[in-house]
Design a protein around this motif. Structure first.
Motif, mmCIF file in Angstrom:
data_model
loop_
_atom_site.group_PDB
_atom_site.id
_atom_site.type_symbol
_atom_site.label_atom_id
_atom_site.label_comp_id
_atom_site.label_asym_id
_atom_site.label_seq_id
_atom_site.Cartn_x
_atom_site.Cartn_y
_atom_site.Cartn_z
ATOM 1 N N VAL A 279 45.609 105.382 42.629
ATOM 2 C CA VAL A 279 45.789 105.715 41.211
ATOM 3 C C VAL A 279 44.793 104.910 40.387
ATOM 4 N N TRP A 280 44.484 105.454 39.210
ATOM 5 C CA TRP A 280 43.558 104.787 38.257
ATOM 6 C C TRP A 280 44.320 104.533 36.971
ATOM 7 N N THR A 281 44.161 103.339 36.403
ATOM 8 C CA THR A 281 44.835 103.043 35.142
ATOM 9 C C THR A 281 43.983 102.113 34.288
ATOM 10 N N THR A 282 44.049 102.324 32.985
ATOM 11 C CA THR A 282 43.386 101.425 32.029
ATOM 12 C C THR A 282 44.388 100.407 31.476
ATOM 13 N N GLN A 283 45.628 100.440 31.996
ATOM 14 C CA GLN A 283 46.667 99.516 31.543
ATOM 15 C C GLN A 283 47.287 98.835 32.767
ATOM 16 N N PRO A 284 46.533 97.966 33.446
ATOM 17 C CA PRO A 284 47.070 97.338 34.668
ATOM 18 C C PRO A 284 48.353 96.559 34.444
ATOM 19 N N TRP A 285 48.576 96.095 33.199
ATOM 20 C CA TRP A 285 49.778 95.317 32.925
ATOM 21 C C TRP A 285 51.060 96.126 33.112
ATOM 22 N N THR A 286 50.951 97.464 33.131
ATOM 23 C CA THR A 286 52.148 98.295 33.274
ATOM 24 C C THR A 286 52.522 98.549 34.733
ATOM 25 N N ILE A 287 51.681 98.130 35.685
ATOM 26 C CA ILE A 287 51.979 98.416 37.098
ATOM 27 C C ILE A 287 53.307 97.811 37.551
ATOM 28 N N PRO A 288 53.665 96.592 37.118
ATOM 29 C CA PRO A 288 54.979 96.070 37.527
ATOM 30 C C PRO A 288 56.147 96.952 37.078
ATOM 31 N N ALA A 289 55.957 97.765 36.056
ATOM 32 C CA ALA A 289 57.037 98.640 35.567
ATOM 33 C C ALA A 289 56.985 100.024 36.200
ATOM 34 N N ASN A 290 56.122 100.221 37.216
ATOM 35 C CA ASN A 290 55.971 101.548 37.822
ATOM 36 C C ASN A 290 57.260 102.015 38.479
ATOM 37 N N GLN A 291 57.553 103.319 38.275
ATOM 38 C CA GLN A 291 58.738 103.924 38.886
ATOM 39 C C GLN A 291 58.399 105.163 39.713
ATOM 40 N N ALA A 292 57.159 105.644 39.630
ATOM 41 C CA ALA A 292 56.787 106.851 40.365
ATOM 42 C C ALA A 292 55.277 107.031 40.293
ATOM 43 N N VAL A 293 54.784 107.945 41.173
ATOM 44 C CA VAL A 293 53.400 108.418 41.096
ATOM 45 C C VAL A 293 53.465 109.936 40.959
ATOM 46 N N CYS A 294 52.770 110.469 39.943
ATOM 47 C CA CYS A 294 52.865 111.912 39.658
ATOM 48 C C CYS A 294 51.611 112.643 40.120
ATOM 49 N N TYR A 295 51.822 113.883 40.546
ATOM 50 C CA TYR A 295 50.733 114.749 40.988
ATOM 51 C C TYR A 295 50.831 116.092 40.276
ATOM 52 N N MET A 296 49.755 116.863 40.351
ATOM 53 C CA MET A 296 49.750 118.201 39.773
ATOM 54 C C MET A 296 50.114 119.198 40.867
ATOM 55 N N PRO A 297 51.188 119.962 40.705
ATOM 56 C CA PRO A 297 51.678 120.819 41.804
ATOM 57 C C PRO A 297 50.662 121.841 42.312
ATOM 58 N N ASN A 298 49.865 122.424 41.436
ATOM 59 C CA ASN A 298 48.972 123.502 41.874
ATOM 60 C C ASN A 298 47.553 123.033 42.166
ATOM 61 N N ALA A 299 47.320 121.723 42.200
ATOM 62 C CA ALA A 299 45.982 121.202 42.506
ATOM 63 C C ALA A 299 45.857 120.952 44.012
ATOM 64 N N GLN A 300 44.634 120.739 44.475
ATOM 65 C CA GLN A 300 44.386 120.417 45.877
ATOM 66 C C GLN A 300 44.174 118.917 46.024
ATOM 67 N N TYR A 301 44.743 118.369 47.101
ATOM 68 C CA TYR A 301 44.610 116.950 47.394
ATOM 69 C C TYR A 301 44.070 116.769 48.805
ATOM 70 N N SER A 302 43.334 115.691 49.010
ATOM 71 C CA SER A 302 42.732 115.414 50.326
ATOM 72 C C SER A 302 43.012 113.982 50.748
ATOM 73 N N VAL A 303 43.131 113.781 52.085
ATOM 74 C CA VAL A 303 43.153 112.441 52.654
ATOM 75 C C VAL A 303 41.721 112.122 53.071
ATOM 76 N N LEU A 304 41.163 111.064 52.519
ATOM 77 C CA LEU A 304 39.770 110.697 52.737
ATOM 78 C C LEU A 304 39.691 109.361 53.462
ATOM 79 N N LYS A 305 38.789 109.289 54.447
ATOM 80 C CA LYS A 305 38.608 108.061 55.220
ATOM 81 C C LYS A 305 37.314 107.381 54.782
ATOM 82 N N ARG A 306 37.421 106.120 54.390
ATOM 83 C CA ARG A 306 36.254 105.361 53.978
ATOM 84 C C ARG A 306 35.401 105.010 55.193
ATOM 85 N N ALA A 307 34.113 105.281 55.094
ATOM 86 C CA ALA A 307 33.209 104.977 56.207
ATOM 87 C C ALA A 307 33.036 103.486 56.399
ATOM 88 N N ASP A 308 33.185 102.682 55.331
ATOM 89 C CA ASP A 308 32.934 101.244 55.430
ATOM 90 C C ASP A 308 34.118 100.442 55.932
#
Length: 1015
Positions: A279-308
């Motif tokens: 996830v990307w955020t411009t408000q890192p101070w809110t991460i301790p209050a996180n309760q979920a991660v949201c996605y867009m139902p009709n979008a495509q998502y991929s699992v990507l492996k870092r070469a490094d």
């Protein structure tokens, strides 16, 4: 105007033919008389000319200008004018409801723009005979006043009553300074009867609105996220925010390890082992209050492996390329899924051991930035809170009112400022090191008073459910006239964005929310009985009684509260936008609780315009206004926002009283009127000097009119319209077009030759000048000024004044011709003075003091708008003058750059309608003093049926056509004319300076007659 001169020349020539071109015969006796008069001293001629005389000063500058404006205000009763017009009988009322300026400082140029705009319209409506309802007011509560009253030291242990006393004193001081400035600007009102939001009667009316809305279930209490200002320690409404486009945030990419795979992906568990949601955020101070991660139902998502590093990351497919570039490594796709296939996945919280957070669908997820997966902290985001409400997630606030982390954030974060050192510390605590990226510069909300960033945090507040009002508000708004129309979109957009309105504030200086809380369970006690009782107390004693009176006096017996000792009074006050938004209930008359007009700056699209609309729709199901005018902000001449650091702030008091130049109030008013107020309004030395110059030119025109009316009394010396010269009657026609509303039939009678030739200018002038009344009615004072200037420069200076000066200066003082001219000049003066009065009340009243035809005690603003009549109208008047103008254009075009007075003109017209019209202007075959000759401004004019055969060889010939259209097209005739122009053989008269004398230094017959009559 040139057209008019040519037209008149043509007609005269057409009538009498070549005879007019021959030089006149001079008799011996007449020659001797000329010699006798010529031997008189030149001073005799000068003294016999009736030049303009007036004590109306040509210029007023410096202290004389300032003293004169104040004197005008005093002797013309500016202070009593509003009360006078409220007491007079009127068929209609015009209500302009004043949006209250904030009582937190000195008057500024924005105040000047707004108040003068309103005053121009009010004065216009009053002049038209309407009874104006305008009660100025001030917004007196709120944090800015409280902070300024307390100074840098803060509350310092002061009680609410002590804070309120200081705030009231500060507001009263600001009101006194602003009110004095508004009066100096000439704003018409009863300044002893204004409204103030801290008045008990006003507060009582406000609480009645609150009660009505509460009884309808529109006011409720809830624990939900609001914009919170740590620097002010209070909740804010959206209208109290300003967005800083240069705000810098520390952005990070954080990983949430996916411990429980979604059911649809379980079959591929081996391949996806160890994947983390990114996830990307411009408000890192809110991460301790996180309760979920949201996605867009009709979008495509991929699992990507870092070469490094071999790390597996789950991100939106379309964000993969950008992420690879950011990480500086290749990303290999290990599988692609739709968003809906992520349902059921559970992540490990990155900072709180053992805490699980679900993957949840949400429509607010976008692909413009980030990873397509959104960190969700319901306590610190509006959209996050909506997700929490839908999925029954916990809403835990981890920051206090000062913006510090609480114990709920964990011992490592407690007491750190969340948006400062807490941001770095929170990021460092992530279970996997976050991916740090360059700081993000973006638009971010700031507290408009302290200019510090705000945060979103939940708290127990009072709200208005605007979602239930939105549709009705949008419906009634469609029936409201909005100027400019483009502002309507902003109003509708603001309504769409606001689903609820936080109306409680944690301050002392405001209207207390009339609620009591049970000491044990915190349950709120508020009902119609309690609110009505408190409203009555506020009306009698003011809202200070909320703290002054014992609880027994505040809680009425019928409230059914139980033991009084079980309750405490609430400490919150109402949002100032609710304060001012309820002004319609406190100020507008009950017989018509809707204003004709609200006029405010564009910042009120999300402020007073909207709060007034929502409260009125909630209580009365209709808008509080029929029309809205939305004006722009004032900026420097370079288009920059005014700033003390830039040194471009313009103080209206300095403009009036003088820094380097004392411009006076009327110059400030002219600047307002002339500006395009629907965009950003520029002010500076150039604009002010231009306004001053325009007023000076106008002043000279008015002085010319006054000078030529010296000794004339229209009540006894005005000429009957039937005896007036045609050009004088025609001028009244133009004046009527200038002052009245559109009368389009006039244009159907305009001839095509008139439009084609040089009179296009005159046509366009006539076309616009009648719009002066429309311009004021349509809130376009700038157009009223352009109309005024076009009328003065075109119809008066270039046309009428140039034609009538000879008759005005050289005819006998009591002659019908001169009195005819003065009759028109008086009406023109009166019309011009009244038409500038809404903009320049000081100048208008000064002119009226010098003008003839009324009692000395009478003032212009008590005598009404421009009085137009068509009694002067005679059949064929316009066609006769317009036809003469067409001929004159041809005449002047044949002698470019030459003096028309040095030429004899012959106009040849075949028998017909045009010939008859020209005959009405010149009875004689040839004349040096006919109305036709006056129009042509020639030495002699001859009207004939055909040009003579023995024309001089130096005669200049030209021809043209004129279409006559009478009685709505029933009578039409396309008439041709031909003109012959030759240099005159006559000499210049030493008195009138026309070329009509028999010999040099000999008076012309007309001047001889005048002088002999005077003797």
């Amino acid at each position: 105007m040139l057209l008019c001169r040519i037209s008149a020349l043509s007609r005269a020539t057409a009538r009498w033919g070549a005879a007019a071109l021959r030089p006149p015969t001079l008799s011996l006796s007449r020659h001797r008389r000329c010699q006798s008069v010529a031997s008189s001293p030149q001073g005799r001629y000068r003294d016999s000319v009736l030049l303009p005389r007036t004590d109306f000063p040509m210029k007023l500058t410096g202290q004389k200008l300032l003293d004169r404006e104040l004197e005008i205000q005093r002797i013309c009763g500016f202070a009593e004018l509003y009360s006078w017009q409220r007491e007079r009988k009127a068929k209609k009322e015009f209500c302009l409801h004043d949006g209250p300026p904030y009582a937190n400082g000195d008057p500024h140029v924005g105040h000047a723009l707004n108040k003068i705009l309103k005053d121009i319209r009010n004065r216009f409506e009053m002049l038209r005979g309407r009874q104006v309802h305008y009660v100025p007011g001030w917004d007196c509560h709120g944090l800015p006043i409280e902070l300024k009253a307390l100074g840098e030291s803060g509350p310092s242990g002061l009680s609410p009553l002590q804070i309120r006393q200081k705030a009231r004193q500060f507001a009263e001081g600001a009101i006194a300074r602003q009110r004095a400035a508004f009066q100096r600007w000439g704003v018409m009102s009863d300044w002893d009867k204004c409204y103030y939001t801290f008045d008990g009667a006003y507060e009582a009316a406000q609480l009645k609105v609150f009660q009505e809305m509460h009884s309808k279930g529109l006011v409720y209490q809830d624990f939900k996220p609001v914009f919170w200002s740590p620097s002010s320690r209070t909740a804010l409404a959206e209208a109290e925010l300003e967005y800083n486009p240069e705000h810098v945030s520390k952005a990070i990419y954080a990983t949430f390890p996916l411990d429980t795979l979604p059911a649809k992906l379980a079959s591929e568990a081996e391949d996806l082992k160890g994947v983390s949601v990114l996830v990307w955020t411009t408000q890192p101070w809110t991460i301790p209050a996180n309760q979920a991660v949201c996605y867009m139902p009709n979008a495509q998502y991929s699992v990507l492996k870092r070469a490094d590093s071999g790390q597996l990351l789950l991100v939106a497919t379309e964000r993969a390329a950008g992420l690879a570039a950011l990480l500086g490594t290749e990303l290999e796709s290990k599988g692609t899924f739709t968003g809906s296939e992520l349902e059921g996945g559970i992540c490990r919280h990155p900072t709180i051991p053992g805490k699980e957070v679900p993957l949840l669908p949400a429509n607010h997820v976008t692909m413009g930035k980030g990873t397509g997966l959104v960190h969700t902290a319901p306590a610190h985001g509006m959209e996050d809170y909506s997700v929490a409400s839908h999925f029954k997630l916990s809403v835990e606030c981890i920051v206090d009112e000062d913006g510090r982390f609480t114990e709920l954030a964990g011992p490592e974060l407690a007491n750190l400022y969340a948006m400062d050192e807490g941001t770095e510390k929170g990021a460092d605590m992530c279970s996997e090191a976050p991916i740090r990226v360059p700081s993000c510069v973006h638009s971010y909300p700031y507290d408009w008073r302290t200019k510090r960033p705000v945060m979103i945090r939940p708290s127990q507040q009072w709200f208005i459910n605007t979602a239930s009002l939105k549709d009705k508000a949008k419906e009634v708004l469609q029936k409201v006239q909005v100027m400019p129309e483009s502002a309507r979109g902003g109003l509708l957009a603001m309504l769409d964005r606001r689903t609820y309105w936080c109306i409680s504030r944690q301050r002392s200086w405001g209207v207390p929310i009339p609620v009591f809380y049970h000491k044990d369970n915190g349950e709120a006690l508020i009902n119609k009985h309690t609110v009505s009782h408190i409203s009555t107390l506020f009306k009698e004693k003011g809202s200070d009684c909320w703290w002054e009176l014992p609880l027994e006096s505040l809680l009425p017996p019928e409230s059914k509260a139980g033991p009084v000792e079980d309750y405490v009074r609430g400490e919150d006050v109402l949002d100032i936008w609710f304060d001012s938004g309820a002004s319609w209930a406190a100020v507008l008359e009950e017989s018509e609780p809707r204003a004709d007009l609200y006029v405010e700056g564009k910042d009120q699209i999300g402020g007073w315009f909207q709060s007034s609309l929502l409260t009125s729709v909630a209580v009365r199901n209709k808008a509080p206004y029929k029309s809205l005018v939305v004006h722009g902000f004032v900026v420097s001449e370079k288009g920059e926002k005014m700033s003390k650091s830039l040194g471009n702030v313009v103080d209206p008091q300095v403009v009036i009283n003088g820094g380097t130049v004392a411009y006076g109030a009327d110059t400030l008013r002219w600047w307002v009127a002339e500006s395009n107020v629907f965009s950003e309004v520029q002010i500076g030395p150039t604009a002010l000097q231009s306004a001053r110059d325009s007023i000076s030119k106008l002043r000279n025109t008015l002085r010319f009119l006054l000078g030529n009316l010296q000794g004339f009394d229209p009540r006894t010396q005005a000429v009957d319209p039937k005896e007036m010269h045609y050009i004088d009657q025609y001028m009244l026609h133009l004046l009527r077009k200038y002052s009245m509303k559109a009368c389009l039939f006039f244009f159907s009678a305009i001839c095509y030759s008139y439009v084609r030739c040089a009179c296009v200018r005159a046509f366009l002038t006539v076309r616009c000048v009648w719009q002066v009344t429309d311009a004021y009615s349509e809130f376009d004072a700038g157009r009223a000024i352009r109309v005024l200037q076009a009328f003065i420069n075109g119809d008066l200076s270039s046309f009428y004044f140039s034609i009538i000066k000879d008759r005005l200066y050289c005819e006998p003082e009591d002659s019908v011709g001169r009195r005819s001219c003065q009759t028109v000049l008086e009406e023109v003066l009166d019309g011009l003075t009244r038409s500038i009065a809404p903009i320049l009340p000081h100048l208008a009243e000064e002119v009226y003091l010098h003008a003839p035809g009324h009692e000395e005690s009478e003032t212009l603003f008590r005598s009404g708008w421009i009085k137009c009549s068509s009694v002067w109208r005679r059949p064929g008047l316009e066609e006769a003058v317009e036809g003469a103008c067409a001929i004159r254009d041809s005449f002047l075009a044949s002698i470019p750059g030459k003096n028309a007075a040095q030429y004899d003109l012959t106009v040849a017209i075949e028998p017909g309608l045009l010939f008859e019209l020209m005959e009405s202007l010149q009875v004689e075959r040839t004349s040096t003093c006919s109305q036709l000759t006056e129009l042509m401004m020639s030495a002699r004019t001859t009207l004939t049926g055909s040009l003579p055969r023995d024309l001089p060889t130096d005669a200049l010939l030209s021809s043209g056509k004129f279409l006559i259209n009478l009685e709505g097209g029933m009578i039409r005739e396309d008439s041709a004319y031909t003109i012959a122009v030759v240099p005159t053989c006559a000499a210049r008269c030493p008195r009138c300076r026309r070329y009509t004398s028999d010999t040099p230094d000999c008076l012309c017959p007309r001047c001889q007659s005048v002088l002999s009559g005077a003797a």
